[in-house]
Write a protein that holds these residues in place. Structure first.
Motif, PDB file in Angstrom:
ATOM      1  N   ASP A 110       0.812  -1.216   0.000  1.00 26.17           N
ATOM      2  CA  ASP A 110       0.000   0.000   0.000  1.00 26.17           C
ATOM      3  C   ASP A 110       0.846   1.267   0.000  1.00 26.17           C
ATOM      4  O   ASP A 110       0.357   2.353  -0.310  1.00 26.17           O
ATOM      5  CB  ASP A 110      -0.920   0.021   1.235  1.00 26.17           C
ATOM      6  N   THR A 111       2.130   1.137   0.371  1.00 29.94           N
ATOM      7  CA  THR A 111       2.972   2.331   0.453  1.00 29.94           C
ATOM      8  C   THR A 111       3.862   2.509  -0.772  1.00 29.94           C
ATOM      9  O   THR A 111       4.630   3.458  -0.839  1.00 29.94           O
ATOM     10  CB  THR A 111       3.868   2.259   1.703  1.00 29.94           C
ATOM     11  N   ILE A 112       3.814   1.593  -1.734  1.00 27.45           N
ATOM     12  CA  ILE A 112       4.643   1.698  -2.940  1.00 27.45           C
ATOM     13  C   ILE A 112       3.755   2.143  -4.096  1.00 27.45           C
ATOM     14  O   ILE A 112       2.850   1.423  -4.509  1.00 27.45           O
ATOM     15  CB  ILE A 112       5.321   0.355  -3.264  1.00 27.45           C
ATOM     16  N   PRO A 113       3.976   3.332  -4.636  1.00 22.43           N
ATOM     17  CA  PRO A 113       3.055   3.926  -5.612  1.00 22.43           C
ATOM     18  C   PRO A 113       3.219   3.379  -7.021  1.00 22.43           C
ATOM     19  O   PRO A 113       4.254   3.571  -7.653  1.00 22.43           O
ATOM     20  CB  PRO A 113       3.415   5.409  -5.553  1.00 22.43           C
ATOM     21  N   LEU A 114       2.202   2.688  -7.523  1.00 25.01           N
ATOM     22  CA  LEU A 114       2.216   2.153  -8.873  1.00 25.01           C
ATOM     23  C   LEU A 114       2.389   3.255  -9.909  1.00 25.01           C
ATOM     24  O   LEU A 114       3.193   3.140 -10.833  1.00 25.01           O
ATOM     25  CB  LEU A 114       0.912   1.383  -9.131  1.00 25.01           C
ATOM     26  N   GLU A 115       1.638   4.351  -9.770  1.00 27.86           N
ATOM     27  CA  GLU A 115       1.680   5.415 -10.761  1.00 27.86           C
ATOM     28  C   GLU A 115       3.063   6.036 -10.882  1.00 27.86           C
ATOM     29  O   GLU A 115       3.578   6.251 -11.979  1.00 27.86           O
ATOM     30  CB  GLU A 115       0.671   6.527 -10.423  1.00 27.86           C
ATOM     31  N   ASP A 116       3.670   6.314  -9.725  1.00 28.02           N
ATOM     32  CA  ASP A 116       4.957   6.994  -9.754  1.00 28.02           C
ATOM     33  C   ASP A 116       6.037   6.123 -10.373  1.00 28.02           C
ATOM     34  O   ASP A 116       6.863   6.599 -11.155  1.00 28.02           O
ATOM     35  CB  ASP A 116       5.354   7.417  -8.336  1.00 28.02           C
ATOM     36  N   TYR A 117       6.053   4.847 -10.048  1.00 30.00           N
ATOM     37  CA  TYR A 117       7.039   3.945 -10.634  1.00 30.00           C
ATOM     38  C   TYR A 117       6.823   3.800 -12.142  1.00 30.00           C
ATOM     39  O   TYR A 117       7.772   3.786 -12.918  1.00 30.00           O
ATOM     40  CB  TYR A 117       6.949   2.571  -9.966  1.00 30.00           C
ATOM     41  N   SER A 118       5.557   3.677 -12.543  1.00 34.03           N
ATOM     42  CA  SER A 118       5.264   3.482 -13.968  1.00 34.03           C
ATOM     43  C   SER A 118       5.578   4.739 -14.776  1.00 34.03           C
ATOM     44  O   SER A 118       6.125   4.664 -15.880  1.00 34.03           O
ATOM     45  CB  SER A 118       3.803   3.074 -14.166  1.00 34.03           C
ATOM     46  N   GLU A 119       5.244   5.906 -14.233  1.00 31.46           N
ATOM     47  CA  GLU A 119       5.482   7.151 -14.952  1.00 31.46           C
ATOM     48  C   GLU A 119       6.970   7.461 -15.108  1.00 31.46           C
ATOM     49  O   GLU A 119       7.374   8.184 -16.015  1.00 31.46           O
ATOM     50  CB  GLU A 119       4.776   8.307 -14.242  1.00 31.46           C
ATOM     51  N   LYS A 120       7.797   6.932 -14.237  1.00 37.99           N
ATOM     52  CA  LYS A 120       9.249   7.126 -14.341  1.00 37.99           C
ATOM     53  C   LYS A 120       9.892   6.051 -15.206  1.00 37.99           C
ATOM     54  O   LYS A 120      11.116   5.991 -15.328  1.00 37.99           O
ATOM     55  CB  LYS A 120       9.883   7.110 -12.943  1.00 37.99           C
ATOM     56  N   GLY A 121       9.078   5.161 -15.778  1.00 36.32           N
ATOM     57  CA  GLY A 121       9.604   4.120 -16.655  1.00 36.32           C
ATOM     58  C   GLY A 121      10.239   2.961 -15.920  1.00 36.32           C
ATOM     59  O   GLY A 121      10.966   2.158 -16.523  1.00 36.32           O
ATOM     60  N   ALA A 122       9.964   2.837 -14.614  1.00 37.55           N
ATOM     61  CA  ALA A 122      10.592   1.779 -13.832  1.00 37.55           C
ATOM     62  C   ALA A 122       9.872   0.443 -13.983  1.00 37.55           C
ATOM     63  O   ALA A 122      10.446  -0.601 -13.664  1.00 37.55           O
ATOM     64  CB  ALA A 122      10.636   2.181 -12.363  1.00 37.55           C
ATOM     65  N   LEU A 123       8.609   0.451 -14.436  1.00 36.86           N
ATOM     66  CA  LEU A 123       7.822  -0.777 -14.535  1.00 36.86           C
ATOM     67  C   LEU A 123       7.533  -1.133 -15.991  1.00 36.86           C
ATOM     68  O   LEU A 123       7.353  -0.262 -16.845  1.00 36.86           O
ATOM     69  CB  LEU A 123       6.511  -0.625 -13.765  1.00 36.86           C
ATOM     70  N   GLU A 124       7.448  -2.425 -16.230  1.00 40.05           N
ATOM     71  CA  GLU A 124       7.168  -2.952 -17.558  1.00 40.05           C
ATOM     72  C   GLU A 124       5.654  -3.023 -17.793  1.00 40.05           C
ATOM     73  O   GLU A 124       4.924  -3.618 -16.983  1.00 40.05           O
ATOM     74  CB  GLU A 124       7.752  -4.364 -17.668  1.00 40.05           C
ATOM     75  N   PRO A 125       5.128  -2.410 -18.876  1.00 39.55           N
ATOM     76  CA  PRO A 125       3.706  -2.588 -19.199  1.00 39.55           C
ATOM     77  C   PRO A 125       3.425  -4.062 -19.514  1.00 39.55           C
ATOM     78  O   PRO A 125       4.227  -4.732 -20.173  1.00 39.55           O
ATOM     79  CB  PRO A 125       3.505  -1.720 -20.438  1.00 39.55           C
ATOM     80  N   LEU A 126       2.295  -4.562 -19.067  1.00 40.46           N
ATOM     81  CA  LEU A 126       2.006  -5.988 -19.183  1.00 40.46           C
ATOM     82  C   LEU A 126       0.988  -6.334 -20.267  1.00 40.46           C
ATOM     83  O   LEU A 126       0.678  -7.509 -20.470  1.00 40.46           O
ATOM     84  CB  LEU A 126       1.500  -6.518 -17.828  1.00 40.46           C
ATOM     85  N   ASP A 127       0.476  -5.335 -20.964  1.00 38.46           N
ATOM     86  CA  ASP A 127      -0.586  -5.579 -21.952  1.00 38.46           C
ATOM     87  C   ASP A 127      -0.174  -6.604 -23.000  1.00 38.46           C
ATOM     88  O   ASP A 127      -0.951  -7.504 -23.351  1.00 38.46           O
ATOM     89  CB  ASP A 127      -0.967  -4.265 -22.638  1.00 38.46           C
ATOM     90  N   SER A 128       1.046  -6.477 -23.524  1.00 39.50           N
ATOM     91  CA  SER A 128       1.485  -7.393 -24.585  1.00 39.50           C
ATOM     92  C   SER A 128       1.619  -8.819 -24.072  1.00 39.50           C
ATOM     93  O   SER A 128       1.399  -9.782 -24.817  1.00 39.50           O
ATOM     94  CB  SER A 128       2.826  -6.922 -25.162  1.00 39.50           C
ATOM     95  N   TYR A 129       1.990  -8.987 -22.802  1.00 45.28           N
ATOM     96  CA  TYR A 129       2.112 -10.318 -22.228  1.00 45.28           C
ATOM     97  C   TYR A 129       0.738 -10.968 -22.095  1.00 45.28           C
ATOM     98  O   TYR A 129       0.578 -12.166 -22.368  1.00 45.28           O
ATOM     99  CB  TYR A 129       2.793 -10.246 -20.861  1.00 45.28           C
ATOM    100  N   PHE A 130      -0.255 -10.181 -21.659  1.00 40.53           N
ATOM    101  CA  PHE A 130      -1.619 -10.703 -21.587  1.00 40.53           C
ATOM    102  C   PHE A 130      -2.108 -11.124 -22.967  1.00 40.53           C
ATOM    103  O   PHE A 130      -2.715 -12.189 -23.135  1.00 40.53           O
ATOM    104  CB  PHE A 130      -2.554  -9.635 -21.008  1.00 40.53           C
ATOM    105  N   SER A 131      -1.848 -10.286 -23.966  1.00 42.33           N
ATOM    106  CA  SER A 131      -2.356 -10.552 -25.321  1.00 42.33           C
ATOM    107  C   SER A 131      -1.719 -11.785 -25.938  1.00 42.33           C
ATOM    108  O   SER A 131      -2.380 -12.552 -26.653  1.00 42.33           O
ATOM    109  CB  SER A 131      -2.088  -9.335 -26.220  1.00 42.33           C
TER     110      SER A 131
END
Length: 731
Positions: free
Chosen positions: A390-411
């Motif tokens: 709850d204390t680790i912000p998904l938005e902030d990590y994603s907006e800084k490019g630290a996280l991998e988008p998962l859409d292509s893996y789902f598809s």
């Protein structure tokens, strides 16, 4: 993306400033590469079902106590195993109709056990290793309701029984009572003590009072326990203490088994569960066998006690795999279990847990595990997979490019179909339309109330006092056990105060003044010092409290709330806000992939395992994201509890939840009750978030208003200034 409530800023703060930081933080430790063991089942020589109850170790044999089921009759049975575990045979114990409650053995193979006779008298008996009873004597306890917690044998002399208040002694040859141990008084009624034998046969009593531990050694010549000056305070003995042959004692946690001798200042690492791909939830007994083997009675992947053997391994197959790391601030049990399953099944990759909550791996006390994780991410040294709390912000990590988008893996994945999962939960994992995490399971955090108390009207911060008084409830306890100090969730659902995207806040509003006034009316923590919690469990049924805070994760729990706490129909109010009520989703297992992960395909294979039926269908205290599994649970809640027998037939079972000291029998829910909960689950749009810094600012400054040292306006002005500064510094 749907609004995420009060996301923590500490992660992005670290991401922004890490490159210029000179703070030295020691590297988070991995599991030991040595100390690897293979695990295998130990099967007793019996054709019917059985449950292992306890184990004790003699000089030349290991004795196993089991309940064996014969024609629906449960029989106490003792088995004798060789130290190499190659030979196990039943010991034909001639004990009449006594059941075995506690047992131990001596080095000559004699068995000593406690049981009850036909009249309910506690009996202490001695048996030869042939099964013949040598003697059987009654045990007289001073106080009614006292229990015998443990017993040990002083070789060739006597037996010591730990009877809570004192220790009773019995002659080993005749069974005659020899009085009690003198000159020893247990330090506290709240202490947790245990009688244990060292590898050399000395009898010790270890008293465990919080972090304070004392060891007393029995002197049979003087008939006293003598306190020894040994360093035990650094050892966690809460999970149990087990006699060894190489070491005086073994201890364990979910990560490993360790050994130590009396006088050691550090534990010796023996078996690393995680490095060995072994999941253990709880260990009842540990015995040392030959050739470095360890016999365990434990609760593992099957959730049932089983008898297993740990055998030392070179770990060649494990070391050959490519390593994928997963970072987490604390290790949820479900994660440990899934890692062990994946590692056993996958021949190419091995998941390794990096636990950032281990304070021994952090030099600066104020740097939390979450901050250390953010620091590693910023330096490009972060784990391949991240568990977002709850204390680790998904938005902030994603907006800084630290996280991998998962859409292509789902598809691209043929095993996964997005339409099979709850869309509202999927939406909580999106940022700017892209999926960045998986929430495989969750609870619904909310407040519930009796329908006959609130009707269809929401209880808000504004009308709360009025609703309490209408029902003859003291507003101070209308929220149950919620205090000023524990009202963080009320603030967390009130997203109207902070706009993280634009870096602004609005604490000088009328809504926040209402919030402060509401929290001021709650009791302080000290007000509950003398409360009888068992009586308090009846407050909702007796209409002495209005809103009950709950984290609901199963239909059984939901039924227990209705039948146990309220005894009448309930409504989901949600946490009161200035204009309504808000329920939200919480999970300790939101999983994301590091954009810098070197083995992304392997990381995805592990992540998606949480979405498959094998995981989704075996959740116990959390709801599944799978639509089909949720529907199956909802349908099952409409029937009385049952199990499927070996013929595939439903067999009704008795199932109970306990509300305080009251047992609530779980039956079936009505269609309306089930539909009501499913509706709340599917309509939830908010994911929980918590910001320590802002919550601390509010708590610190609001205290002056609660104590009437400052006005609400003065406090709000200070909070507005401090939070504004915090937001501007961490954008």
């Amino acid at each position: 993306m749907k609004k995420r409530l009060l996301n923590g800023m500490i992660g992005v703060m670290i991401l922004l400033c890490a490159c210029g930081s000179k703070q030295k933080v020691s590297e988070v430790g991995f599991e030991n590469e040595g100390n690897i063991y293979d695990i295998s089942d130990v099967v007793l020589p019996v054709d019917t079902e059985y449950v292992v109850k306890s184990i004790c170790m003699g000089k030349d044999s290991i004795y196993i106590h089991a309940d064996v089921f014969n024609d629906d009759i449960m029989e106490d049975t003792i088995y004798k195993a060789s130290l190499d575990l190659e030979k196990i045979e039943e010991l034909p114990l001639k004990k009449d109709d006594q059941y075995i409650d506690n047992f131990t053995c001596d080095n000559e193979g004699n068995i000593y056990f406690l049981g009850c006779d036909d009249n309910g008298n506690i009996m202490l008996s001695k048996s030869e290793n042939t099964g013949d009873i040598i003697w059987s004597v009654p045990v007289e306890l001073d106080e009614e309701g006292s229990i015998i917690q443990s017993m040990e044998v002083v070789e060739r002399e006597e037996i010591i029984l730990d009877c809570e208040e004192d220790f009773l002694l019995y002659d080993i040859e005749t069974g005659a009572e020899r009085g009690s141990v003198s000159s020893f008084s247990k330090e506290s009624d709240c202490s947790e003590g245990m009688l244990k034998k060292t590898k050399d046969g000395d009898i010790c009593y270890i008293e465990n009072i919080g972090k304070k531990k004392k060891l007393y050694q029995f002197d049979s010549n003087q008939n006293v326990f003598v306190e020894k000056d040994v360093a035990l305070d650094n050892f966690d003995l809460g999970n149990g203490l087990f006699t060894g042959m190489t070491y005086d004692f073994y201890v364990y946690d979910q990560k490993e088994i360790c050994g130590f001798n009396i006088g050691d200042k550090e534990l010796t690492h023996i078996c690393d569960f995680r490095a060995s791909d072994i999941y253990v939830a709880y260990i009842e007994y540990i015995c040392e066998a030959d050739d470095g083997k360890i016999l365990m009675m434990c609760n593992g992947e099957s959730d049932l006690n089983s008898l297993t053997c740990l055998t030392p391994s070179d770990g060649k197959d494990i070391h050959a795999k490519q390593t994928i790391t997963i970072g987490t601030d604390g290790v949820p049990e479900s994660l440990s279990k899934q890692v062990a399953k994946f590692n056993k099944a996958n021949t190419k990759y091995k998941i390794k847990i990096v636990d950032y909550s281990n304070n021994e791996n952090i030099e600066a006390d104020y740097i939390t595990g979450t901050a250390k994780l953010g620091l590693d991410m910023a330096k490009g040294q972060g784990p391949d997979i991240i568990v977002l709390g709850d204390t680790i912000p998904l938005e902030d990590y994603s907006e800084k490019g630290a996280l991998e988008p998962l859409d292509s893996y789902f598809s691209a994945d043929k095993e996964i179909n997005m339409s099979d999962y709850l869309s509202n939960i999927i939406d909580m994992t999106k940022v700017d339309g892209k999926i960045y995490s998986i929430i495989p399971s969750y609870t619904i955090n909310t407040c519930v109330a009796a329908k006959n108390a609130v009707g269809s009207e929401k209880v808000t911060l504004v009308n709360y006092e009025e609703k309490c008084l209408e029902n003859g409830i003291d507003p101070k306890v209308g929220m149950g056990l919620m205090t000023r100090a524990s009202a963080d969730d009320l603030f967390s659902v009130s997203g109207e105060y902070v706009d993280y995207k634009n870096g602004t806040c609005n604490f000088e509003s009328d809504q926040f003044m209402t919030f402060l006034e509401f929290v001021k009316g709650l009791p302080s923590y000290e007000d509950f010092d003398d409360i009888d919690y068992e009586k308090f469990e009846d407050y909702y049924r007796q209409k002495k409290a209005l809103l009950k805070e709950e984290m609901i994760g199963s239909f059984d729990q939901y039924q227990a709330i209705i039948k146990g706490y309220f005894g009448s129909e309930i409504v989901f109010n949600g946490y009161p806000t200035s204009n309504g009520g808000e329920s939200f989703v919480s999970s300790d297992l939101q999983i994301a992939m590091n954009a810098s992960c070197a083995h992304k395909d392997g990381a995805w294979e592990f992540m998606k395992s949480f979405l498959l039926d094998d995981y989704q269908s075996n959740l116990e205290q959390e709801f599944p994201i799978s639509k089909n599994v949720l529907e199956e649970l909802a349908d099952r809640a409409l029937e009385k509890p049952y199990e499927i027998d070996e013929d595939g037939e439903k067999v009704e079972i008795e199932k109970k939840w306990y509300v305080g000291s009251v047992a609530v029998e779980i039956g079936e829910l009505s269609k309306e009750e089930v539909d009501c909960l499913v509706k709340v689950i599917k309509e939830a749009t908010e994911y929980s978030g918590y910001n320590f810094e802002i919550s601390n600012i509010i708590s610190e400054e609001a205290e002056a208003y609660y104590e009437e040292q400052k006005s609400a306006e003065e406090v709000a002005e200070i909070i507005q200034s401090r939070v504004s500064l915090y937001l501007s510094e961490n954008r």
